[in-house]
Design an enzyme around this catalytic site. Structure first.
Site, short mmCIF file in Angstrom:
data_model
loop_
_atom_site.label_atom_id
_atom_site.label_comp_id
_atom_site.label_asym_id
_atom_site.label_seq_id
_atom_site.Cartn_x
_atom_site.Cartn_y
_atom_site.Cartn_z
N TYR A 277 6.15 -0.55 -1.92
CA TYR A 277 7.55 -0.43 -2.50
C TYR A 277 8.03 1.05 -2.82
O TYR A 277 8.89 1.33 -3.41
CB TYR A 277 7.47 -0.98 -3.97
CG TYR A 277 6.22 -0.64 -4.77
CD1 TYR A 277 6.30 0.47 -5.61
CD2 TYR A 277 5.31 -1.46 -4.76
CE1 TYR A 277 5.27 0.92 -6.29
CE2 TYR A 277 4.19 -1.17 -5.55
CZ TYR A 277 4.08 -0.27 -6.42
OH TYR A 277 2.83 0.00 -7.26
N LYS A 278 7.09 2.10 -2.14
CA LYS A 278 7.67 3.47 -2.20
C LYS A 278 8.32 3.60 -0.88
O LYS A 278 9.59 3.18 -0.65
CB LYS A 278 6.31 4.33 -2.28
CG LYS A 278 5.55 3.89 -3.44
CD LYS A 278 4.16 4.37 -3.77
CE LYS A 278 3.70 4.34 -5.29
NZ LYS A 278 2.34 4.42 -5.24
N ASP B 71 -6.16 5.44 1.16
CA ASP B 71 -5.11 4.94 0.70
C ASP B 71 -3.79 5.54 1.06
O ASP B 71 -3.43 6.86 0.99
CB ASP B 71 -5.16 4.98 -1.07
CG ASP B 71 -4.01 4.33 -1.79
OD1 ASP B 71 -3.01 4.18 -1.20
OD2 ASP B 71 -4.19 3.90 -2.90
N PHE C 102 -5.27 8.74 -7.63
CA PHE C 102 -4.37 7.82 -8.56
C PHE C 102 -5.28 7.23 -9.50
O PHE C 102 -6.41 6.47 -9.04
CB PHE C 102 -3.58 6.82 -7.74
CG PHE C 102 -2.47 6.27 -8.70
CD1 PHE C 102 -1.60 6.85 -9.16
CD2 PHE C 102 -2.50 4.82 -8.97
CE1 PHE C 102 -0.53 6.39 -9.82
CE2 PHE C 102 -1.43 4.30 -9.81
CZ PHE C 102 -0.57 4.82 -10.17
N ARG D 246 8.24 15.55 -10.99
CA ARG D 246 7.99 15.27 -9.65
C ARG D 246 9.35 14.97 -8.74
O ARG D 246 10.10 14.01 -9.41
CB ARG D 246 7.05 14.08 -9.68
CG ARG D 246 6.22 13.88 -8.23
CD ARG D 246 5.20 12.89 -8.44
NE ARG D 246 5.79 11.39 -8.76
CZ ARG D 246 5.38 10.29 -8.37
NH1 ARG D 246 4.06 10.30 -7.83
NH2 ARG D 246 5.71 9.10 -8.80
C1 LIG Z 1 1.51 3.71 -6.16
C2 LIG Z 1 0.00 3.71 -6.22
C3 LIG Z 1 -0.69 2.43 -6.46
C4 LIG Z 1 -0.13 1.29 -7.03
O1 LIG Z 1 -0.84 0.47 -7.11
P1 LIG Z 1 -0.40 -1.16 -7.40
O2 LIG Z 1 -1.53 -2.01 -7.30
O3 LIG Z 1 0.73 -1.52 -6.71
O4 LIG Z 1 0.18 -1.05 -8.87
C5 LIG Z 1 -2.00 2.76 -6.21
N1 LIG Z 1 -2.71 3.80 -5.68
C6 LIG Z 1 -1.99 4.80 -5.57
C7 LIG Z 1 -2.53 5.99 -4.81
C8 LIG Z 1 -0.56 4.86 -5.49
O5 LIG Z 1 0.06 5.83 -5.25
#
Ligand SMILES: *Cc1c(COP(=O)(O)O)cnc(C)c1O
Length: 398
Positions: A208-209, A183, A119, A357
């Site tokens: 939040y996912k 992660d 990401f 997606r």
């Molecule tokens: C959703 C997501 C994030 C989000 O990071 P925030 O700090 O909450 O904005 C980070 N890394 C990955 C791999 C994600 O899927």
């Protein structure tokens, strides 16, 4: 399939719009029914009524640990090794910096190995801390060489849904003396993770996912018990101090996972998460994973059977153990296609440059939703309905 689904009744634990097929729980989980009452309680019965006394009387200070422990059960973490705090990006910064410090003491340099599917926020953070080495996702294992200090990967690729083999990668990293930071943003709550079993060093993840903690919910951090006493948090705040209320001018890290915390807990956000996590009560992660595999597998089968074979390239692996709980379809018009589907009430999302997606949160997505979503996709493609100027105007959040 829905009639035979043991998880079908769990959908009742969520409030979902009747006219929407929601296939974006991998980006923002649905709202558990228990949340409004929990918010009312913390805001009206605690904050308004108790004011500052709430810190002691309502257990607010303990929320990062209480919520962390519950998340820990979903990711195979031993007790007292997870805290819920900050965002995923900030937590990643803390852990990567701490891991690199451990490796610097061992004179192992600062090379961080990651993959090109990671990401962007993770890539930016990693790049800000160490010497980033980016390889293709399928080249990770062979790229774990003795000059790598830390391997930092997201288990499930947000773009393609491809899932790494956590066990093999962690083992290979340890074999050359590297540490691993995982992660779990697209893993926690979607299928079992076994942090202790794979011997992971560090992990972060998102609230939040699939954990349904609500927009901007706190993330979480995991530090293996064997690293806790020598982990140095680069962000030394008072709530990572051994005795915050001594108000000492010198920093002394708290023992255990508390040292990963920086400042005052987000009490309302953590209360929402605490309540949201009750949807996992008495539900087995193996059942969740099995349904995830079936939903995603069915979706891919139906896409192949019912849509023009030229329309989409399926980017997500066909082998269930090699994917997360999402399916990614490539089409150069993915953005207007996704927008046309949203207008029909089928909510997925678009990831640049050309990915449509679809996430399948097993606790509330039904098999009939998969069937109806594919019907809508086939109709949007066959009719050319997506090809209207209004669907091409980009919103700021895709
Ligand atoms: C959703 C997501 C994030 C989000 O990071 P925030 O700090 O909450 O904005 C980070 N890394 C990955 C791999 C994600 O899927």
């Amino acid at each position: 399939m829905d009639r035979q689904d043991a998880l079908a009744p769990i959908r009742e634990r969520f409030r979902l719009p009747a006219d929407m097929i929601y296939l974006d729980g991998n980006s923002l989980g649905a709202m558990p029914q228990s949340v409004p009452d929990a918010v009312h309680e913390v805001v009206v019965d605690q904050w308004a009524a108790h004011l500052i006394k709430g810190w002691n009387d309502d257990g607010w200070m303990d929320l990062p640990h209480r919520v962390g422990s519950r998340i820990g059960e979903l990711i195979g973490a031993p007790p007292e090794s997870v805290a819920a705090c900050d965002s995923t990006s900030i937590n990643l910064f803390k852990l990567i910096s701490g891991a690199l410090r451990i490796q610097e003491e061992a004179s192992r340099g600062a090379v961080i190995l990651t993959d090109s599917g990671n990401f962007p926020s993770d890539l930016y953070i990693l790049d800000s801390v160490g010497e980033l080495r980016i390889v293709e996702p399928d080249e990770v294992l062979e790229s774990i060489t003795p000059d790598v200090a830390v391997v930092a990967l997201t288990e499930v690729d947000y773009g393609t849904g491809r899932r790494h083999n956590m066990h093999a990668i962690t083992e290979a990293a340890h074999a050359v003396g590297a540490l691993v930071v995982w992660d779990l943003a697209h893993s926690a709550g979607a299928f079992p993770v076994d942090l202790a079993g794979v011997g992971a060093d560090f992990a972060v993840g998102c609230g939040y996912k699939y954990l349904n903690g609500g927009p901007g919910a706190p993330g979480f951090v995991y530090i293996a018990p064997r690293h806790q006493s020598h982990f140095e948090n680069p962000l030394k705040g008072w709530l990572g101090h051994a005795q915050p209320f001594d108000f000492s001018s010198e920093f002394r890290p708290a023992p255990g996972i508390s040292r990963a915390i920086v400042g005052t807990p987000s009490v309302i956000g953590l209360t929402v998460m605490d309540s949201a996590l009750t949807v996992f009560d008495h539900v087995s992660l193996e059942q969740i994973a099995a349904k995830s595999a079936k939903l995603t597998g069915l979706f891919m089968d139906l896409i192949r059977q019912r849509t023009d074979p030229e329309a989409f390239e399926i980017l997500t692996p066909l082998i269930p153990e090699e994917r997360g709980s999402q399916v990614s379809l490539r089409n150069s018009n993915a953005y207007p296609i996704v927008r046309a589907l949203i207008e029909r009430g089928v909510v997925g999302d678009f990831r640049a440059p050309d990915i449509a997606r679809f996430g399948f949160a097993p606790l509330y997505v039904r098999y009939v939703d998969v069937w109806d979503a594919v019907t809508a996709i086939a109709e949007v493609i066959d009719s050319g309905e997506w090809n209207q100027p209004r669907f091409n105007q980009r919103f700021s959040v895709t």
